[in-house]
Design an enzyme around this catalytic site. Structure first.
Site, PDB file in Angstrom:
ATOM      1  N   GLU A 175      44.563  43.096  52.515  1.00 51.47           N
ATOM      2  CA  GLU A 175      44.902  41.671  52.680  1.00 51.47           C
ATOM      3  C   GLU A 175      46.385  41.489  52.989  1.00 51.47           C
ATOM      4  O   GLU A 175      47.140  40.877  52.212  1.00 51.47           O
ATOM      5  CB  GLU A 175      44.517  40.884  51.426  1.00 51.47           C
ATOM      6  CG  GLU A 175      43.025  40.697  51.296  1.00 51.47           C
ATOM      7  CD  GLU A 175      42.641  39.717  50.179  1.00 51.47           C
ATOM      8  OE1 GLU A 175      43.463  39.481  49.291  1.00 51.47           O
ATOM      9  OE2 GLU A 175      41.512  39.202  50.209  1.00 51.47           O
ATOM     10  N   GLU A 372      35.127  42.675  51.442  1.00 51.45           N
ATOM     11  CA  GLU A 372      35.158  41.941  50.175  1.00 51.45           C
ATOM     12  C   GLU A 372      34.408  40.636  50.367  1.00 51.45           C
ATOM     13  O   GLU A 372      34.611  39.944  51.370  1.00 51.45           O
ATOM     14  CB  GLU A 372      36.585  41.592  49.731  1.00 51.45           C
ATOM     15  CG  GLU A 372      37.356  42.729  49.148  1.00 51.45           C
ATOM     16  CD  GLU A 372      38.725  42.318  48.615  1.00 51.45           C
ATOM     17  OE1 GLU A 372      38.871  41.156  48.163  1.00 51.45           O
ATOM     18  OE2 GLU A 372      39.637  43.152  48.660  1.00 51.45           O
TER      19      GLU A 372
HETATM   20  C1  BGP Z   1      41.326  39.604  46.969  1.00 52.43           C
HETATM   21  C2  BGP Z   1      41.865  40.933  46.569  1.00 52.43           C
HETATM   22  C3  BGP Z   1      41.137  41.631  45.485  1.00 52.43           C
HETATM   23  C4  BGP Z   1      40.350  40.758  44.559  1.00 52.43           C
HETATM   24  C5  BGP Z   1      39.755  39.536  45.167  1.00 52.43           C
HETATM   25  C6  BGP Z   1      39.215  38.518  44.220  1.00 52.43           C
HETATM   26  O1  BGP Z   1      42.384  38.758  47.291  1.00 52.43           O
HETATM   27  O2  BGP Z   1      41.937  41.830  47.660  1.00 52.43           O
HETATM   28  O3  BGP Z   1      42.013  42.545  44.906  1.00 52.43           O
HETATM   29  O4  BGP Z   1      40.738  40.742  43.289  1.00 52.43           O
HETATM   30  O5  BGP Z   1      40.638  38.886  46.027  1.00 52.43           O
HETATM   31  O6  BGP Z   1      40.258  37.760  43.670  1.00 52.43           O
HETATM   32  P1  BGP Z   1      40.394  37.514  42.141  1.00 52.43           P
HETATM   33  O7  BGP Z   1      40.414  38.855  41.514  1.00 52.43           O
HETATM   34  O8  BGP Z   1      41.671  36.790  41.950  1.00 52.43           O
HETATM   35  O9  BGP Z   1      39.218  36.718  41.748  1.00 52.43           O
END
Ligand code: BGP
Length: 474
Positions: A175, A372
């Site tokens: 990201e 993701e």
């Molecule tokens: C993205 C990241 C992850 C992950 C996900 C969910 O931005 O690449 O590392 O954690 O989001 O976000 P969160 O964990 O804040 O719910």
């Protein structure tokens, strides 16, 4: 017949700093996440430059994948994964980030993990760098400095060389556009308080350094691992105009350009798009780029495009209800047609199809991968140990259905790894209770828990999905 092509990659996604734990084992150094405490629902992480007594640092133990990897990989295999996305902790390989020699114990750990995955026929999909900046480098301003590119390149070269016979799919930087947000100030520029401003000048300069670093990793991968594929990783959240007012349409396009397409276009095309250069000029920004940097960008274009997709955003030039999210990003305004999870992330399955079409329109046949996707939710463990999570199954089912339609409509999609296939620490808030997994981990926000793993209902559902190549999603 499945809509998804033969050999489609089905798996799940994780990141080292959010699940490995063992923060002081195996010669690991400290990363920025080791000085970060958890928040609560809708509050962000807090960074403490000095470790505070009696404070829980959730990433220190993560879910202890470091000691549970065999058990966890066996569960992934049982679900039918043919790929598994994970990252390498930079501070495990170069504890401070600037050592001459890498830490052999850290390298050996990932050898063991990859061997275990390959034993089950699971292809590792490896993010070289997932937010986890070595603390020492961040304290010196991290990505604000051009020398950071050399540090990253050395790390990338070390792991690409070491694992060239074990890993076929690589991602350069997770990201990359998240480093631009207020949340990104810590991991990008070592800004650990709310008072220090992370200015636009700093953000775009850091982004330039990150893009050059990413391109160097692509070039290295092509030289060192000619049979592997390497992609970029961008947070992709389509921005819709809230109204049919052309001014809203323009605002949506411009927000996507600078927030998302800038790094995407550089990664895919190898040069800065005109709208970005004009933006720098019109906003009085002086982003230093050497000729050598620009040449590197040209030579380091990616083999595939990967992205995260959770939700969509709206924008308007009119007055409207403001949205918010726990990453402290500008979440635009609320979309009245969509519901949200407990953290305010709006749920939009059609948005993933829109994302896939937009990317295919922009980049032609370049393979795409959703690395993701998922819903953070509060799970309940019943007295008999079962965990019923129909909301998670619904969310994923609807997104997979829309991905399937996009594939039928001609989009070249190569794989899908939903986020947090096993519960892990939230990146945005540091919480454990914001759970994404098919596998529940008995670990809690107050630091307690046995680290036992239990299968949720979604485990059995996703097993059917993987084993039927996405045909059986009911
Ligand atoms: C993205 C990241 C992850 C992950 C996900 C969910 O931005 O690449 O590392 O954690 O989001 O976000 P969160 O964990 O804040 O719910």
């Amino acid at each position: 017949m499945s809509k998804f092509p033969k050999g489609f990659l089905w798996g799940g996604a994780t990141a080292a700093n959010q699940f490995e734990g063992a923060w002081q084992e195996g010669g690991k150094g400290m990363s920025v996440f080791d000085i970060s405490t958890g928040g609560t629902v809708n509050t962000r992480r807090r960074w403490t430059p000095v470790l505070e007594p009696d404070t829980v640092y959730p990433n220190h133990d993560g879910i202890d994948f470091y000691h549970h990897y065999k058990e966890d990989i066996a569960l992934f295999a049982e679900m039918g994964f043919n790929t598994f996305r994970m990252s390498i902790a930079w501070s495990r390989i170069f504890p401070r980030g600037d050592e001459e020699e890498p830490n052999e114990e850290g390298l050996k750990f990932y050898d063991d993990v990859f061997d275990e995955l390959l034993k089950y026929g699971i292809e590792p999909l490896v993010t070289i760098y997932h937010f986890e900046t070595p603390l020492y480098l961040a304290q010196q301003g991290g990505w604000l400095n051009h020398w950071m590119i050399d540090r990253y390149e050395k790390f990338a070269k070390t792991v690409l060389t070491r694992y060239r016979n074990k890993v076929k799919y690589w991602l350069t930087i997770n990201e990359i556009n998240m480093f631009m947000t207020p949340f990104g100030g810590a991991m990008s520029a070592g800004i650990f308080d709310d008072k220090t401003e992370y200015t636009e000048q700093m953000r775009y300069q850091a982004e330039h350094h990150l893009l050059v670093a990413s391109a160097r990793a692509v070039k290295l991968c092509h030289e060192i691992c000619p049979n592997a594929k390497i992609g970029c990783m961008v947070a992709y959240g389509p921005t819709y105009p809230l109204t049919a007012d052309p001014a809203d349409q323009l605002a949506a396009i411009q927000s996507m350009e600078m927030g998302c397409y800038l790094p995407s276009d550089v990664h895919v095309r190898g040069y800065y798009p005109g709208y970005a250069l004009a933006y720098y000029k019109n906003h009085g920004l002086n982003i230093v780029m050497s000729d050598e940097d620009l040449q590197t960008l040209k030579e380091g274009t990616v083999d595939f495009y990967s992205f995260s997709y959770y939700s969509t955003h709206c924008i308007t030039t009119h007055k409207a209800d403001e949205g918010s999210d726990d990453m402290g990003m500008d979440a635009g305004v609320k979309n009245p047609y969509l519901k949200a999870n407990d953290w305010g992330w709006q749920i939009d399955p059609v948005g993933i199809r829109i994302a896939l079409h937009s990317l295919a329109d922009r980049y032609g046949d370049l393979p795409l991968m959703v690395v993701e996707n998922g819903i953070g939710a509060l799970d309940t463990v019943e007295a008999d140990g079962s965990i019923h999570d129909p909301y998670r199954i619904d969310y994923l089912r609807q997104h997979i259905a829309e991905m399937g339609k996009a594939v039928e409509e001609g989009v070249n999609l190569m794989g899908y790894t939903p986020w947090g296939c096993i519960d892990l620490v939230s990146a945005g808030t540091g919480e454990m209770r914001k759970r994404y997994g098919f596998i529940y981990v008995d670990k809690h926000d107050d630091g307690t828990g046995t680290m036992a793993r239990w299968k949720k209902d979604s485990f059995y559902w996703y097993q059917k999905v993987c084993k039927s190549n996405g045909e059986d999603i009911d």
